[in-house]
Scaffold this active site. Structure first.
Site, mmCIF file in Angstrom:
data_model
loop_
_atom_site.group_PDB
_atom_site.id
_atom_site.type_symbol
_atom_site.label_atom_id
_atom_site.label_comp_id
_atom_site.label_asym_id
_atom_site.label_seq_id
_atom_site.Cartn_x
_atom_site.Cartn_y
_atom_site.Cartn_z
ATOM 1 N N SER A 22 -7.594 -2.621 6.312
ATOM 2 C CA SER A 22 -8.565 -1.544 6.529
ATOM 3 C C SER A 22 -9.365 -1.316 5.256
ATOM 4 O O SER A 22 -8.921 -1.625 4.159
ATOM 5 C CB SER A 22 -7.837 -0.258 6.898
ATOM 6 O OG SER A 22 -7.418 -0.329 8.221
ATOM 7 N N CYS A 31 -3.785 -3.968 4.250
ATOM 8 C CA CYS A 31 -2.843 -4.997 4.736
ATOM 9 C C CYS A 31 -3.226 -6.418 4.326
ATOM 10 O O CYS A 31 -2.409 -7.329 4.448
ATOM 11 C CB CYS A 31 -2.733 -4.942 6.249
ATOM 12 S SG CYS A 31 -2.256 -3.335 6.858
ATOM 13 N N SER A 46 -10.812 2.398 13.712
ATOM 14 C CA SER A 46 -10.132 1.321 12.980
ATOM 15 C C SER A 46 -9.979 0.076 13.868
ATOM 16 O O SER A 46 -10.046 -1.053 13.386
ATOM 17 C CB SER A 46 -8.776 1.791 12.451
ATOM 18 O OG SER A 46 -7.818 1.873 13.476
ATOM 19 N N THR A 70 3.046 3.628 15.570
ATOM 20 C CA THR A 70 2.971 2.225 15.112
ATOM 21 C C THR A 70 3.694 2.012 13.785
ATOM 22 O O THR A 70 3.469 1.010 13.113
ATOM 23 C CB THR A 70 1.492 1.804 14.935
ATOM 24 O OG1 THR A 70 0.913 2.592 13.878
ATOM 25 C CG2 THR A 70 0.676 1.997 16.198
ATOM 26 N N GLU A 74 0.840 -1.192 0.000
ATOM 27 C CA GLU A 74 0.000 0.000 0.000
ATOM 28 C C GLU A 74 0.880 1.248 0.000
ATOM 29 O O GLU A 74 0.443 2.316 0.383
ATOM 30 C CB GLU A 74 -1.012 -0.009 1.145
ATOM 31 C CG GLU A 74 -0.482 -0.386 2.492
ATOM 32 C CD GLU A 74 -1.602 -0.524 3.502
ATOM 33 O OE1 GLU A 74 -2.322 0.446 3.716
ATOM 34 O OE2 GLU A 74 -1.748 -1.619 4.071
ATOM 35 N N HIS A 105 -3.045 -10.475 11.838
ATOM 36 C CA HIS A 105 -2.507 -9.184 11.412
ATOM 37 C C HIS A 105 -2.199 -8.372 12.674
ATOM 38 O O HIS A 105 -3.055 -8.234 13.551
ATOM 39 C CB HIS A 105 -3.520 -8.439 10.539
ATOM 40 C CG HIS A 105 -3.133 -7.012 10.282
ATOM 41 N ND1 HIS A 105 -1.939 -6.678 9.698
ATOM 42 C CD2 HIS A 105 -3.749 -5.828 10.580
ATOM 43 C CE1 HIS A 105 -1.838 -5.367 9.624
ATOM 44 N NE2 HIS A 105 -2.931 -4.825 10.159
ATOM 45 N N ASN A 147 4.452 -1.857 12.629
ATOM 46 C CA ASN A 147 3.511 -2.355 11.620
ATOM 47 C C ASN A 147 4.171 -2.337 10.238
ATOM 48 O O ASN A 147 4.689 -1.305 9.817
ATOM 49 C CB ASN A 147 2.261 -1.459 11.603
ATOM 50 C CG ASN A 147 1.131 -2.039 10.760
ATOM 51 O OD1 ASN A 147 1.273 -3.112 10.171
ATOM 52 N ND2 ASN A 147 0.016 -1.340 10.701
ATOM 53 N N LYS A 182 -6.460 -7.662 22.099
ATOM 54 C CA LYS A 182 -7.914 -7.466 22.141
ATOM 55 C C LYS A 182 -8.617 -8.522 21.281
ATOM 56 O O LYS A 182 -9.613 -9.110 21.694
ATOM 57 C CB LYS A 182 -8.285 -6.087 21.572
ATOM 58 C CG LYS A 182 -7.862 -4.890 22.409
ATOM 59 C CD LYS A 182 -8.371 -3.611 21.714
ATOM 60 C CE LYS A 182 -7.565 -2.386 22.049
ATOM 61 N NZ LYS A 182 -7.689 -1.820 23.364
HETATM 62 P P1 HMG Z 1 -3.383 6.721 20.814
HETATM 63 O O1 HMG Z 1 -4.436 7.766 21.059
HETATM 64 O O2 HMG Z 1 -2.048 7.212 20.449
HETATM 65 O O3 HMG Z 1 -3.124 5.807 22.059
HETATM 66 O O4 HMG Z 1 -3.959 5.771 19.678
HETATM 67 P P2 HMG Z 1 -4.066 5.474 23.317
HETATM 68 O O5 HMG Z 1 -4.145 6.664 24.204
HETATM 69 O O6 HMG Z 1 -5.358 4.846 22.845
HETATM 70 O O7 HMG Z 1 -3.149 4.395 24.022
HETATM 71 C C1 HMG Z 1 -2.887 3.180 23.401
HETATM 72 C C2 HMG Z 1 -3.015 2.084 24.455
HETATM 73 O O8 HMG Z 1 -1.990 2.298 25.429
HETATM 74 C C3 HMG Z 1 -4.335 2.103 25.224
HETATM 75 O O9 HMG Z 1 -4.647 0.754 25.516
HETATM 76 C C4 HMG Z 1 -3.993 2.851 26.490
HETATM 77 O O10 HMG Z 1 -4.844 2.527 27.597
HETATM 78 C C5 HMG Z 1 -2.575 2.354 26.733
HETATM 79 P P3 HMG Z 1 -6.158 0.207 25.421
HETATM 80 O O11 HMG Z 1 -6.944 1.006 26.376
HETATM 81 O O12 HMG Z 1 -6.600 0.445 23.993
HETATM 82 O O13 HMG Z 1 -6.055 -1.253 25.717
HETATM 83 N N1 HMG Z 1 -1.766 3.254 27.541
HETATM 84 C C6 HMG Z 1 -1.017 2.853 28.590
HETATM 85 N N2 HMG Z 1 -0.830 1.623 29.160
HETATM 86 C C7 HMG Z 1 0.007 1.538 30.235
HETATM 87 N N3 HMG Z 1 0.655 2.624 30.776
HETATM 88 C C8 HMG Z 1 0.494 3.849 30.240
HETATM 89 C C9 HMG Z 1 -0.374 4.009 29.097
HETATM 90 N N4 HMG Z 1 -0.751 5.072 28.323
HETATM 91 C C10 HMG Z 1 -1.602 4.587 27.380
HETATM 92 N N5 HMG Z 1 1.132 4.902 30.768
HETATM 93 C C11 HMG Z 1 -3.990 4.070 18.054
HETATM 94 C C12 HMG Z 1 -3.630 4.433 19.480
HETATM 95 C C13 HMG Z 1 -3.802 2.588 17.842
HETATM 96 C C14 HMG Z 1 -5.459 4.441 17.781
HETATM 97 C C15 HMG Z 1 -3.062 4.888 17.104
HETATM 98 O O14 HMG Z 1 -1.733 4.499 17.280
HETATM 99 C C16 HMG Z 1 -3.423 4.770 15.637
HETATM 100 O O15 HMG Z 1 -4.237 5.510 15.110
HETATM 101 N N6 HMG Z 1 -2.762 3.800 14.915
HETATM 102 C C17 HMG Z 1 -2.985 3.588 13.481
HETATM 103 C C18 HMG Z 1 -4.242 2.810 13.218
HETATM 104 C C19 HMG Z 1 -4.117 1.372 13.673
HETATM 105 O O16 HMG Z 1 -3.047 0.820 13.822
HETATM 106 N N7 HMG Z 1 -5.276 0.719 13.829
HETATM 107 C C20 HMG Z 1 -5.314 -0.707 14.167
HETATM 108 C C21 HMG Z 1 -6.506 -1.422 13.562
HETATM 109 S S1 HMG Z 1 -6.666 -1.099 11.821
HETATM 110 C C22 HMG Z 1 -5.418 -2.086 11.108
HETATM 111 O O17 HMG Z 1 -4.859 -2.925 11.738
HETATM 112 C C23 HMG Z 1 -5.086 -1.799 9.681
HETATM 113 C C24 HMG Z 1 -3.767 -1.104 9.432
HETATM 114 O O18 HMG Z 1 -2.705 -2.012 9.596
HETATM 115 C C25 HMG Z 1 -3.752 -0.506 8.024
HETATM 116 C C26 HMG Z 1 -4.091 -1.396 6.855
HETATM 117 O O19 HMG Z 1 -4.859 -2.347 6.890
HETATM 118 O O20 HMG Z 1 -3.595 -1.036 5.805
HETATM 119 C C27 HMG Z 1 -3.517 0.048 10.375
#
Ligand code: HMG
Length: 445
Positions: free
Chosen positions: A364, A120, A211, A163, A83, A244, A328, A253
């Site tokens: 996605s 992906c 996502s 990521t 991609e 993935h 990733n 999760k």
């Molecule tokens: P964010 O706002 O940076 O992070 O977004 P957050 O505040 O949600 O924190 C992440 C996790 O860390 C959370 O865990 C927090 O609680 C924890 P959760 O509640 O979800 O279990 N956390 C802590 N834990 C311990 N001690 C601490 C602490 N602080 C926070 N101090 C997000 C995270 C993944 C949304 C962001 O990085 C993002 O947008 N990533 C890109 C999208 C993505 O990867 N999505 C995944 C599903 S889609 C997919 O897999 C397809 C993809 O590969 C693309 C494709 O297919 O081409 C992306």
């Protein structure tokens, strides 16, 4: 009927490393635990200035073909899933074939080449295409080369920046495979979603939180669909569950929800009932909200049970080891998870031939696919031949300022002259632009 599957695999990592808790987190004002505990990531791989999707893919394919003793004539098909493509017309597979023709005798003039796109999941779709081509007996005894390759970069200050990653995986798909045989049965969960996309832009527009939910929903649908053709899935049927892995926390999760789903109405649910009760059934509730709350409470309790934890440690955790160290790699990610899991079995000296993998791919936009793979007799030789640990250990460690420079160097909208951090050695490298705007490459001895 002879089995078809993955005969050999190689991984190539981008040659730079960004430490997430030590280097990235402090610069972003984040707690290191957000990365190590929350997302489950310790480092990202980045491409050096002379690396891109072509060099990484060609390097992985070169090593794989040499190791398997393959010549261009043995390959009837080259599919690249990415991609991060930089050309809307000429497929990346032609650039990679051109690179390989510089180092092998012979050529790929009679191989069918293409490029697959569906975020992906496209790598798994390319394996599918190769499988069908062989099964239809259109391959003239030749094998297919499937290459996944991505520079998974996000815009600076996008939450996805945490990521990122870059690397490639090359796979030979053939009859009577050495590594894993693929099941005929597959399950799909697919819907028109707007969660992650790149409409004519280099870096993705992402609704990160959404996502995550879309990933879980489509994966669940694919699991249910798989069961329609593959029969009921039992938790102990599979030695590993490579999924993935955009970041390990995502798989944490997904694995919990998958376990809840596959243990419903089984002895495992009965055994756990004394400790955490039975799974809530929607028919027992007056409204959806109360049902969902009860389900969420049950799921939280399930996560803490010894039974679930030992299943997770045995089936899922080994698949996440490489991902933790690289981030990733989009189309490569599920294929890296498979290698990571098999590598862990090899390191433990396990006799794994005949055991099965439940493989969950996702892209996605959005689509999930579930199929089963059976580990083959020669799997150990294939896994022992990998040099991914050495590659990971050899990466150049970036400071934050250097990371900013590398990001600019790969940003199509920036005109940044950044010196390379490492020296290419027996590998393909980017070699400037041609007269029609094409990218040029050379093999550096
Ligand atoms: P964010 O706002 O940076 O992070 O977004 P957050 O505040 O949600 O924190 C992440 C996790 O860390 C959370 O865990 C927090 O609680 C924890 P959760 O509640 O979800 O279990 N956390 C802590 N834990 C311990 N001690 C601490 C602490 N602080 C926070 N101090 C997000 C995270 C993944 C949304 C962001 O990085 C993002 O947008 N990533 C890109 C999208 C993505 O990867 N999505 C995944 C599903 S889609 C997919 O897999 C397809 C993809 O590969 C693309 C494709 O297919 O081409 C992306």
């Amino acid at each position: 009927m002879t089995g078809v599957g993955i005969d050999g695999i190689e991984i190539h990592t981008g040659k730079l490393r960004l430490d997430l808790p030590e280097t990235f987190a402090p610069a972003m004002g984040d707690s290191p635990e957000k990365y190590t505990k929350g997302l489950g990531l310790h480092a990202s791989s980045f491409p050096d200035t002379y690396e891109d999707i072509v060099t990484m893919g060609a390097n992985a394919a070169h090593r794989l073909m040499r190791r398997k003793g393959l010549e261009p004539d043995d390959i009837g098909r080259i599919d690249v899933a990415t991609e991060s493509a930089f050309d809307h017309s000429k497929p990346v597979s032609t650039y990679i074939a051109g690179c390989l023709e510089d180092v092998f005798e012979g050529d790929f003039h009679h191989a069918n080449k293409g490029e697959r796109k569906f975020a992906c999941v496209a790598g798994t779709q390319s394996i599918d295409d190769a499988y069908n081509w062989i099964r239809a007996d259109r391959h003239r005894g030749r094998a297919a080369l499937v290459i996944t390759t991505d520079t998974a970069l996000y815009a600076r200050d996008d939450p996805g920046e945490a990521t990122q990653g870059a690397g490639a995986v090359a796979m030979v798909i053939d009859e009577d495979p050495d590594l894993v045989e693929l099941s005929t049965e597959q399950g799909y969960g697919s819907a028109d979603e707007t969660d992650f996309l790149k409409p004519q832009q280099q870096f993705p527009s992402v609704d990160g939180k959404r996502s995550v939910n879309v990933y879980l929903a489509r994966m669940r649908e694919a699991l249910v669909d798989y069961q329609r053709v593959g029969g009921t899935i039992h938790a102990e049927d599979f030695r590993l569950g490579p999924f993935h892995t955009p970041f390990p926390g995502m798989v944490r999760k997904a694995a919990l929800l998958a376990y809840r789903h596959i243990t419903r109405d089984t002895d495992i649910e009965d055994e756990l009932a004394a400790e955490i009760g039975r799974q809530p059934r929607s028919e027992a509730f007056d409204d959806d909200e109360t049902y969902r709350e009860a389900l969420s409470e049950y799921t939280d309790a399930l996560k803490e049970t010894e039974r679930y934890r030992s299943w997770y440690d045995r089936t899922i955790d080994p698949t996440l080891d490489i991902s933790r160290r690289v981030g990733n790699w989009y189309t490569c990610s599920v294929h890296v998870a498979r290698v990571s899991g098999l590598k862990s079995l090899a390191e433990d000296g396990e006799d794994a031939a005949g055991k099965r993998l439940l493989v969950g791919s996702y892209g996605s936009g959005a689509q999930a696919e579930i199929h089963v793979e059976t580990i083959q007799e020669n799997w150990r030789e294939e896994i022992d031949a990998l040099n991914i640990d050495e590659q990971l250990a050899d990466r150049y460690e970036l400071t934050f300022a250097e990371y900013e420079d590398v990001h600019d160097a790969h940003n199509h909208d920036e005109d940044a002259a950044v010196e390379e951090f490492t020296t290419p050695d027996s590998e393909f490298a980017f070699d400037g632009w041609g007269r029609m705007g094409e990218r040029k490459y050379r093999f550096v001895e």
